[in-house]
Design a protein around this motif. Sequence first.
Motif, PDB file in Angstrom:
ATOM      1  N   THR A 147      43.982   8.822  32.881  1.00 37.53           N
ATOM      2  CA  THR A 147      43.419  10.167  33.001  1.00 37.53           C
ATOM      3  C   THR A 147      41.896  10.122  32.935  1.00 37.53           C
ATOM      4  OG1 THR A 147      45.404  11.204  32.063  1.00 37.53           O
ATOM      5  CG2 THR A 147      43.364  12.466  31.960  1.00 37.53           C
ATOM      6  N   THR A 148      41.346   9.219  32.139  1.00 36.95           N
ATOM      7  CA  THR A 148      39.884   9.069  32.088  1.00 36.95           C
ATOM      8  C   THR A 148      39.345   8.689  33.461  1.00 36.95           C
ATOM      9  OG1 THR A 148      39.958   8.416  29.761  1.00 36.95           O
ATOM     10  CG2 THR A 148      37.971   7.849  30.984  1.00 36.95           C
ATOM     11  N   LYS A 172      34.362  15.305  35.451  1.00 35.64           N
ATOM     12  CA  LYS A 172      34.557  15.828  34.099  1.00 35.64           C
ATOM     13  C   LYS A 172      33.938  14.900  33.057  1.00 35.64           C
ATOM     14  CE  LYS A 172      38.170  17.557  30.977  1.00 35.64           C
ATOM     15  NZ  LYS A 172      39.626  17.776  30.815  1.00 35.64           N
ATOM     16  N   THR A 173      33.994  13.590  33.342  1.00 32.23           N
ATOM     17  CA  THR A 173      33.392  12.577  32.469  1.00 32.23           C
ATOM     18  C   THR A 173      32.428  11.731  33.298  1.00 32.23           C
ATOM     19  OG1 THR A 173      35.325  12.442  31.015  1.00 32.23           O
ATOM     20  CG2 THR A 173      33.856  10.536  31.052  1.00 32.23           C
ATOM     21  N   ARG A 219      42.436  17.997  42.423  1.00 29.40           N
ATOM     22  CA  ARG A 219      43.135  17.373  41.299  1.00 29.40           C
ATOM     23  C   ARG A 219      44.227  18.271  40.756  1.00 29.40           C
ATOM     24  NH1 ARG A 219      40.444  15.139  35.619  1.00 29.40           N
ATOM     25  NH2 ARG A 219      42.403  14.431  34.665  1.00 29.40           N
ATOM     26  N   ASP A 223      39.135  11.753  35.376  1.00 28.60           N
ATOM     27  CA  ASP A 223      38.013  12.549  34.867  1.00 28.60           C
ATOM     28  C   ASP A 223      36.695  12.069  35.456  1.00 28.60           C
ATOM     29  OD1 ASP A 223      39.727  14.053  33.306  1.00 28.60           O
ATOM     30  OD2 ASP A 223      39.289  12.987  31.442  1.00 28.60           O
ATOM     31  N   GLU A 273      31.685  19.152  38.620  1.00 26.74           N
ATOM     32  CA  GLU A 273      33.084  19.289  39.031  1.00 26.74           C
ATOM     33  C   GLU A 273      33.247  20.181  40.256  1.00 26.74           C
ATOM     34  OE1 GLU A 273      36.084  19.516  35.703  1.00 26.74           O
ATOM     35  OE2 GLU A 273      34.268  19.757  34.506  1.00 26.74           O
ATOM     36  N   THR A 328      36.422  13.102  39.212  1.00 25.31           N
ATOM     37  CA  THR A 328      36.222  14.543  39.420  1.00 25.31           C
ATOM     38  C   THR A 328      35.004  15.104  38.696  1.00 25.31           C
ATOM     39  OG1 THR A 328      37.775  14.995  37.606  1.00 25.31           O
ATOM     40  CG2 THR A 328      38.662  14.972  39.842  1.00 25.31           C
ATOM     41  N   PHE A 332      46.546  18.630  37.499  1.00 28.19           N
ATOM     42  CA  PHE A 332      46.679  18.180  36.116  1.00 28.19           C
ATOM     43  C   PHE A 332      48.152  18.063  35.735  1.00 28.19           C
ATOM     44  CE2 PHE A 332      42.427  19.822  36.378  1.00 28.19           C
ATOM     45  CZ  PHE A 332      41.683  19.001  35.547  1.00 28.19           C
TER      46      PHE A 332
END
Length: 213
Positions: A48-49, A57-58, A88, A52, A78, A55, A90
């Motif tokens: 998931t990272t 997010k991270t 994406r 992230d 994002e 996209t 989730f």
Amino acid sequence: MIPLTSSLLYLDDVHVAFDGFKAINGLSLIIEPGEMRAIIGPNGAGKTTMLDIITGKTKPDSGDVLFEGGLDLTEKDETEIALAGIGRKFQKPTVFESQTVRENIELALAGSRNILASILYQEGEEDYERITHILETIRLDHRAEELAADLSHGQKQWLEIGMLLAQDPKLLLVDEPVAGMTDAETVETAKLLRDIARTRSVIVVEHDMSFIR
């Protein structure tokens, strides 16, 4: 210096740590246009990272994350990344349960407009046909006029995938799509994702090996 690449998605030597814990350690990955790829691993492996990071997010501590050859995703937020063509889904489906299945897809189409245009949006013939095609793709055309709240968990997952398709992404990221699904829904989801992969690139993150096979 940003490397030149013809790949749709290009990750090279990506690192990210949280409070000293290395969540991603030297990840390299290439996705070509029209390719479908499954990313497997146990919980905590960093799957998931990775999504992230792709996209926005991270932000990674180091490494290259490029889209369509030269778009540096580490410099985009994002919203900019979504508009560039990365969608994406989730783990938990997020749909408008008080709206019909068709209206959910309509809202996703209208979502590419500004607020006023979305409020005033009226579905034309072209959009109607496009929505109908999406509903057929996600196996929900027979439930188009029913409330999204009345769908099963698996069908809500399909509806959210349909809402992403309405935004016409070039790359679709799907995070653990079959969690909580029945066996029949799991099989149908595999077929659905293969259908989608005929027209766009897809990355599926899962730890259900029977589904991946």
